[in-house]
Write a protein that holds these residues in place. Structure first.
Motif, PDB file in Angstrom:
ATOM      1  N   LEU A 255       0.901  -1.322   0.181  1.00 16.88           N
ATOM      2  CA  LEU A 255      -0.010   0.023  -0.023  1.00 16.88           C
ATOM      3  C   LEU A 255       1.028   1.186  -0.082  1.00 16.88           C
ATOM      4  CD1 LEU A 255      -2.699   1.257   0.116  1.00 16.88           C
ATOM      5  CD2 LEU A 255      -2.754   0.953   2.613  1.00 16.88           C
ATOM      6  N   ALA A 256       1.950   1.180   0.663  1.00 13.93           N
ATOM      7  CA  ALA A 256       2.702   2.304   1.077  1.00 13.93           C
ATOM      8  C   ALA A 256       3.610   2.559  -0.508  1.00 13.93           C
ATOM      9  CB  ALA A 256       3.783   2.278   1.731  1.00 13.93           C
TER      10      ALA A 256
ATOM     11  N   ILE B 245      -1.711  17.537  -5.892  1.00 10.66           N
ATOM     12  CA  ILE B 245      -2.516  16.623  -5.385  1.00 10.66           C
ATOM     13  C   ILE B 245      -1.807  15.732  -4.235  1.00 10.66           C
ATOM     14  CG2 ILE B 245      -3.904  14.437  -5.707  1.00 10.66           C
ATOM     15  CD1 ILE B 245      -4.349  15.226  -8.446  1.00 10.66           C
ATOM     16  N   LEU B 246      -2.296  15.572  -2.962  1.00  6.83           N
ATOM     17  CA  LEU B 246      -1.643  15.073  -1.813  1.00  6.83           C
ATOM     18  C   LEU B 246      -2.273  13.956  -1.494  1.00  6.83           C
ATOM     19  CD1 LEU B 246      -1.507  18.409   0.355  1.00  6.83           C
ATOM     20  CD2 LEU B 246       0.338  17.360  -1.130  1.00  6.83           C
ATOM     21  N   LEU B 247      -1.854  12.886  -0.887  1.00  5.04           N
ATOM     22  CA  LEU B 247      -2.340  11.543  -0.670  1.00  5.04           C
ATOM     23  C   LEU B 247      -2.117  11.299   0.994  1.00  5.04           C
ATOM     24  CD1 LEU B 247      -0.949   9.369  -3.577  1.00  5.04           C
ATOM     25  CD2 LEU B 247      -2.883  10.529  -3.187  1.00  5.04           C
ATOM     26  N   LYS B 248      -2.899  10.714   1.665  1.00  2.00           N
ATOM     27  CA  LYS B 248      -2.792   9.932   2.763  1.00  2.00           C
ATOM     28  C   LYS B 248      -3.090   8.398   2.677  1.00  2.00           C
ATOM     29  CE  LYS B 248      -3.443  14.035   5.898  1.00  2.00           C
ATOM     30  NZ  LYS B 248      -3.904  14.628   6.708  1.00  2.00           N
TER      31      LYS B 248
ATOM     32  N   TYR C  69      -8.464   3.971 -11.818  1.00  2.00           N
ATOM     33  CA  TYR C  69      -7.940   2.984 -12.618  1.00  2.00           C
ATOM     34  C   TYR C  69      -7.001   3.264 -13.413  1.00  2.00           C
ATOM     35  CZ  TYR C  69     -11.371  -0.473 -10.750  1.00  2.00           C
ATOM     36  OH  TYR C  69     -12.207  -1.240 -10.238  1.00  2.00           O
ATOM     37  N   GLN C  70      -6.995   4.422 -14.092  1.00  2.00           N
ATOM     38  CA  GLN C  70      -6.215   5.169 -14.930  1.00  2.00           C
ATOM     39  C   GLN C  70      -4.969   5.391 -14.430  1.00  2.00           C
ATOM     40  OE1 GLN C  70      -8.257   8.036 -17.287  1.00  2.00           O
ATOM     41  NE2 GLN C  70      -9.765   6.668 -18.244  1.00  2.00           N
ATOM     42  N   SER C  71      -5.023   6.277 -13.112  1.00  2.00           N
ATOM     43  CA  SER C  71      -3.877   6.593 -12.370  1.00  2.00           C
ATOM     44  C   SER C  71      -3.127   5.404 -11.947  1.00  2.00           C
ATOM     45  CB  SER C  71      -4.204   7.292 -11.243  1.00  2.00           C
ATOM     46  OG  SER C  71      -5.065   8.482 -11.663  1.00  2.00           O
ATOM     47  N   LEU C  72      -3.673   4.298 -11.550  1.00  2.00           N
ATOM     48  CA  LEU C  72      -2.923   2.883 -11.336  1.00  2.00           C
ATOM     49  C   LEU C  72      -2.333   2.438 -12.499  1.00  2.00           C
ATOM     50  CD1 LEU C  72      -5.525   1.276  -8.873  1.00  2.00           C
ATOM     51  CD2 LEU C  72      -3.516   2.490  -8.073  1.00  2.00           C
TER      52      LEU C  72
ATOM     53  N   LYS D  50       4.106   5.746  -5.576  1.00  2.00           N
ATOM     54  CA  LYS D  50       4.088   5.730  -7.074  1.00  2.00           C
ATOM     55  C   LYS D  50       2.925   6.651  -7.442  1.00  2.00           C
ATOM     56  CE  LYS D  50       5.980   0.998  -8.247  1.00  2.00           C
ATOM     57  NZ  LYS D  50       5.345  -0.180  -8.911  1.00  2.00           N
ATOM     58  N   LEU D  51       1.802   6.550  -6.832  1.00  4.93           N
ATOM     59  CA  LEU D  51       0.839   7.665  -7.125  1.00  4.93           C
ATOM     60  C   LEU D  51       1.284   9.030  -6.728  1.00  4.93           C
ATOM     61  CD1 LEU D  51      -2.485   5.891  -6.164  1.00  4.93           C
ATOM     62  CD2 LEU D  51      -1.748   6.268  -8.355  1.00  4.93           C
ATOM     63  N   GLU D  52       1.836   9.135  -5.793  1.00  2.54           N
ATOM     64  CA  GLU D  52       2.457  10.575  -5.373  1.00  2.54           C
ATOM     65  C   GLU D  52       3.431  11.105  -6.410  1.00  2.54           C
ATOM     66  OE1 GLU D  52       4.123  10.071  -1.643  1.00  2.54           O
ATOM     67  OE2 GLU D  52       2.510  11.164  -0.508  1.00  2.54           O
TER      68      GLU D  52
END
Length: 92
Positions: free
Chosen positions: A6-7, A22-25, A53-56, A12-14
């Motif tokens: 998950l981390a 765009i920030l992630l938690k 899905y497209q981002s992943l 990768k998304l960050e």
């Protein structure tokens, strides 16, 4: 999805979202919160799922378990979508 996986997915998304402010938690079990800036919004949940899905895919992440994405807009409103994973045995 393990906490380490998950981390890694979040990192990768960050990297993918870095230029878009765009920030992630990350939270267990399998939740990624996406804090959207004022300039970005979605019309509906389907658009959020497509974005997820497209981002992943763009980040090179193969999803083999369900992942909840929580979109948090500039007004702090939260909308959750569940992305369905493909069982590990079915991923080539």
């Amino acid at each position: 999805m393990t906490p380490a996986e998950l981390a890694l997915a979040a990192r990768k998304l960050e990297a993918l979202f870095r230029n878009f402010n765009i920030l992630l938690k990350v939270s267990l079990p399998n939740i990624i919160g996406i804090h959207l800036p004022y300039e970005i919004s979605f019309k509906d949940k389907r658009a959020m799922e497509d974005f997820g899905y497209q981002s992943l895919t763009a980040a090179g992440i193969q999803l083999y378990s369900d992942l909840e994405l929580v979109f948090i807009d500039f007004a702090k409103r939260e909308t959750s979508v569940m992305l369905k994973g493909i069982p590990k045995g079915d991923i080539n």
